[in-house]
Design a protein around this motif. Structure first.
Motif, PDB file in Angstrom:
ATOM      1  N   LYS A   1      10.667  -7.552  -3.915  1.00  0.00           N
ATOM      2  CA  LYS A   1      10.078  -6.377  -4.546  1.00  0.00           C
ATOM      3  C   LYS A   1       8.929  -6.772  -5.466  1.00  0.00           C
ATOM      4  CE  LYS A   1       9.754  -2.030  -5.644  1.00  0.00           C
ATOM      5  NZ  LYS A   1       9.227  -1.044  -4.660  1.00  0.00           N
ATOM      6  N   CYS A   2       9.097  -7.853  -6.233  1.00  0.00           N
ATOM      7  CA  CYS A   2       8.028  -8.320  -7.121  1.00  0.00           C
ATOM      8  C   CYS A   2       6.789  -8.719  -6.324  1.00  0.00           C
ATOM      9  CB  CYS A   2       8.524  -9.509  -7.942  1.00  0.00           C
ATOM     10  SG  CYS A   2       9.729  -9.075  -9.219  1.00  0.00           S
ATOM     11  N   ARG A   3       6.980  -9.303  -5.176  1.00  0.00           N
ATOM     12  CA  ARG A   3       5.853  -9.708  -4.347  1.00  0.00           C
ATOM     13  C   ARG A   3       5.178  -8.512  -3.684  1.00  0.00           C
ATOM     14  NH1 ARG A   3       8.947 -13.586  -5.567  1.00  0.00           N
ATOM     15  NH2 ARG A   3       8.302 -15.784  -5.468  1.00  0.00           N
ATOM     16  N   GLN A   4       5.939  -7.506  -3.362  1.00  0.00           N
ATOM     17  CA  GLN A   4       5.345  -6.286  -2.813  1.00  0.00           C
ATOM     18  C   GLN A   4       4.502  -5.564  -3.863  1.00  0.00           C
ATOM     19  OE1 GLN A   4       8.966  -4.404  -1.460  1.00  0.00           O
ATOM     20  NE2 GLN A   4       8.740  -5.194   0.636  1.00  0.00           N
ATOM     21  N   LEU A   5       4.991  -5.532  -5.101  1.00  0.00           N
ATOM     22  CA  LEU A   5       4.208  -4.950  -6.185  1.00  0.00           C
ATOM     23  C   LEU A   5       2.934  -5.752  -6.439  1.00  0.00           C
ATOM     24  CD1 LEU A   5       7.068  -4.048  -8.713  1.00  0.00           C
ATOM     25  CD2 LEU A   5       5.761  -2.468  -7.273  1.00  0.00           C
ATOM     26  N   PHE A   6       3.036  -7.059  -6.319  1.00  0.00           N
ATOM     27  CA  PHE A   6       1.857  -7.914  -6.480  1.00  0.00           C
ATOM     28  C   PHE A   6       0.816  -7.596  -5.412  1.00  0.00           C
ATOM     29  CE2 PHE A   6      -0.091 -11.711  -4.564  1.00  0.00           C
ATOM     30  CZ  PHE A   6      -0.986 -12.047  -5.565  1.00  0.00           C
ATOM     31  N   CYS A   7       1.269  -7.410  -4.172  1.00  0.00           N
ATOM     32  CA  CYS A   7       0.346  -7.093  -3.079  1.00  0.00           C
ATOM     33  C   CYS A   7      -0.363  -5.764  -3.327  1.00  0.00           C
ATOM     34  CB  CYS A   7       1.086  -7.057  -1.753  1.00  0.00           C
ATOM     35  SG  CYS A   7       1.638  -8.684  -1.170  1.00  0.00           S
ATOM     36  N   GLU A   8       0.375  -4.782  -3.814  1.00  0.00           N
ATOM     37  CA  GLU A   8      -0.237  -3.484  -4.113  1.00  0.00           C
ATOM     38  C   GLU A   8      -1.306  -3.625  -5.184  1.00  0.00           C
ATOM     39  OE1 GLU A   8       2.852  -0.801  -5.178  1.00  0.00           O
ATOM     40  OE2 GLU A   8       3.902  -0.948  -3.242  1.00  0.00           O
ATOM     41  N   GLU A   9      -1.013  -4.385  -6.233  1.00  0.00           N
ATOM     42  CA  GLU A   9      -1.975  -4.573  -7.307  1.00  0.00           C
ATOM     43  C   GLU A   9      -3.167  -5.411  -6.831  1.00  0.00           C
ATOM     44  OE1 GLU A   9      -3.075  -3.829 -11.358  1.00  0.00           O
ATOM     45  OE2 GLU A   9      -1.589  -2.974  -9.964  1.00  0.00           O
ATOM     46  N   PHE A  10      -2.893  -6.406  -6.014  1.00  0.00           N
ATOM     47  CA  PHE A  10      -3.965  -7.241  -5.460  1.00  0.00           C
ATOM     48  C   PHE A  10      -4.939  -6.402  -4.641  1.00  0.00           C
ATOM     49  CE2 PHE A  10      -5.848  -9.796  -2.133  1.00  0.00           C
ATOM     50  CZ  PHE A  10      -6.187 -10.991  -2.761  1.00  0.00           C
ATOM     51  N   ASN A  11      -4.409  -5.546  -3.790  1.00  0.00           N
ATOM     52  CA  ASN A  11      -5.267  -4.710  -2.947  1.00  0.00           C
ATOM     53  C   ASN A  11      -6.103  -3.743  -3.779  1.00  0.00           C
ATOM     54  OD1 ASN A  11      -4.197  -5.972  -0.675  1.00  0.00           O
ATOM     55  ND2 ASN A  11      -2.602  -4.422  -0.389  1.00  0.00           N
ATOM     56  N   LYS A  12      -5.540  -3.266  -4.869  1.00  0.00           N
ATOM     57  CA  LYS A  12      -6.268  -2.327  -5.721  1.00  0.00           C
ATOM     58  C   LYS A  12      -7.380  -3.022  -6.506  1.00  0.00           C
ATOM     59  CE  LYS A  12      -4.271  -0.808  -9.435  1.00  0.00           C
ATOM     60  NZ  LYS A  12      -3.340  -0.073 -10.350  1.00  0.00           N
ATOM     61  N   VAL A  13      -7.095  -4.200  -7.039  1.00  0.00           N
ATOM     62  CA  VAL A  13      -8.067  -4.903  -7.887  1.00  0.00           C
ATOM     63  C   VAL A  13      -9.139  -5.609  -7.056  1.00  0.00           C
ATOM     64  CG1 VAL A  13      -8.357  -6.784  -9.552  1.00  0.00           C
ATOM     65  CG2 VAL A  13      -6.438  -5.192  -9.782  1.00  0.00           C
ATOM     66  N   PHE A  14      -8.742  -6.230  -5.952  1.00  0.00           N
ATOM     67  CA  PHE A  14      -9.671  -7.044  -5.170  1.00  0.00           C
ATOM     68  C   PHE A  14     -10.066  -6.399  -3.844  1.00  0.00           C
ATOM     69  CE2 PHE A  14      -7.105 -10.302  -7.545  1.00  0.00           C
ATOM     70  CZ  PHE A  14      -8.091 -10.600  -8.471  1.00  0.00           C
TER      71      PHE A  14
END
Length: 296
Positions: free
Chosen positions: A262-275
Motif C-alpha cells: 500500500k505504501c508503494r502504491q501511494l508512492f506511485c500515485e504521488e510520483f505520477n502527480k509530481v513528475f
C-alpha cells in the motif's frame, strides 16, 4: 623477492583467506546482502526511470527513500534526510539529499520530491535482516564443523606445547584437511576414551547427526524470514514445491507485506502527480520459490 619468498607469501595469504571463509563476520555480511536482495525483489515496478534496487534498498535500510528531480541528473533517488514540521510528528515537508555528480540540496516534498515509506510507520528493516543474517551465519558455521568432523578417522592428542599452541590451530588444520594434535583435552573431554585418546567415531557420528539438522534449519530460517512479513508457504504435494501466499490477518506480523504494498502504491500515485509519470507497482508473482525443507 626470491621465488621461495613469493611462494611463502602466497601460502600465507591463502591460509588467511581460508580463515576468513569460516569467520562469523564474513558470513554475516554475505547473508545480509543476500537477504536484502530478496526483500528488494518482493515488488516489481513498471515505469521507474532508474534501477529498482536503488529505490528499494534505501527504503528497506532507512525506512524511507526520496526521489527528486535534480537540476543536473534529472529524476533520481538518493540518500537523504527529512525535515520541516507538519501537524504530524513523523511527516515532514522537506527532503535534503546529496549524491556524486548531482547538484543536491533541499527540496519540497510533494512539489519537487516524493517520499517512499517502507511501511506506514517508515520502519527500517535493517535490524530485522541483520538478525536473520546472524542466525544463518551461525548455522552455516555449525554445518561446516559437522561436515569437517565427519570426514576424519584419527585424531592425535598430545600434552607437548612444542607441537601445538591452541585449539584454534587444530581447527584450522581440520578445515584445511590436515591431521593435527591438541594440547588441552578439556574442550574435547566428552570425546575422550578411558585411555585418554579421542574417539573419532564419536566425532563422526556427531557430524552425521548435525548435517541433516543444520540443513533443515536453514530451510526453516528462510521460511521464518518471509513468514514474519506476511508470506506463507503452501506445499504442493504432487510437485513437492513451495509457492508464496500473502496473509493479511496475522496479528503477529512485524512487517505486513500488504501495508508495504500500500505504501508503494501511494508512492506511485504521488510520483505520477509530481513528475508526470506512469509508474505502477505490484507484488512479484510468484513471490519466491524455495525448497520445502522436508525430506523427499
Amino acid at each position: 623477492m626470491t621465488k621461495l619468498l613469493w611462494y611463502e607469501k602466497f601460502l600465507k595469504e591463502k591460509k588467511e583467506k581460508n580463515k576468513k571463509r569460516l569467520s562469523l563476520d564474513r558470513l554475516i555480511d554475505m547473508y545480509f546482502m543476500r537477504l536484502s536482495d530478496k526483500l528488494c525483489r518482493l515488488f516489481v515496478y513498471d515505469g521507474l526511470p532508474f534501477p529498482q534496487h536503488e529505490l528499494e534498498f534505501r527504503a528497506i535500510m532507512t525506512g524511507f527513500a526520496g526521489v527528486v528531480n535534480d537540476p543536473k541528473r534529472g529524476v533520481m533517488t538518493a540518500w537523504g534526510s527529512m525535515s520541516g514540521t507538519t501537524q504530524y510528528s513523523d511527516y515532514f515537508n522537506k527532503f535534503t539529499y546529496s549524491a556524486p555528480t548531482a547538484k543536491g540540496g533541499t527540496l519540497s516534498i510533494g512539489e519537487s520530491a516524493v517520499i517512499l515509506r517502507n511501511t506506514s510507520l517508515a520502519e527500517s528493516m535493517y535490524d530485522y535482516i541483520f538478525r536473520f543474517a546472524e542466525l544463518f551465519a551461525h548455522n552455516d558455521i555449525s554445518l561446516k564443523i559437522a561436515l569437517i568432523n565427519s570426514r576424519y578417522q584419527d585424531i592425535i592428542k598430545t600434552k607437548s606445547p612444542e607441537k601445538k599452541e591452541t585449539i584454534l590451530d587444530w581447527y584450522d588444520g581440520l578445515y584445511e584437511g590436515k591431521q593435527l594434535a591438541i594440547i588441552d583435552e578439556s574442550p574435547m573431554s566428552e570425546f575422550l576414551d578411558t585411555d585418554g585418546s579421542i574417539s573419532a567415531m564419536e566425532l563422526t557420528r556427531t557430524g552425521e547427526i548435525g548435517f541433516t539438522r543444520f540443513t533443515e534449519l536453514e530451510n526453516e530460517l528462510m521460511r521464518m524470514f518471509y513468514r514474519e512479513i506476511g508470506v506463507r508457504w503452501n506445499k504442493d504435494k504432487k510437485a513437492n514445491l513451495v509457492s508464496g501466499e500473502v496473509e493479511q490477518d496475522n496479528m503477529l506480523l512485524r512487517f505486513n507485506i500488504a501495508d508495504m504494498l500500500k505504501c508503494r502504491q501511494l508512492f506511485c500515485e504521488e510520483f505520477n502527480k509530481v513528475f508526470d509519470g506512469n509508474l505502477s507497482v505490484k507484488l512479484t508473482i510468484p513471490l519466491v520459490e524455495l525448497d520445502g525443507g522436508e525430506n523427499k
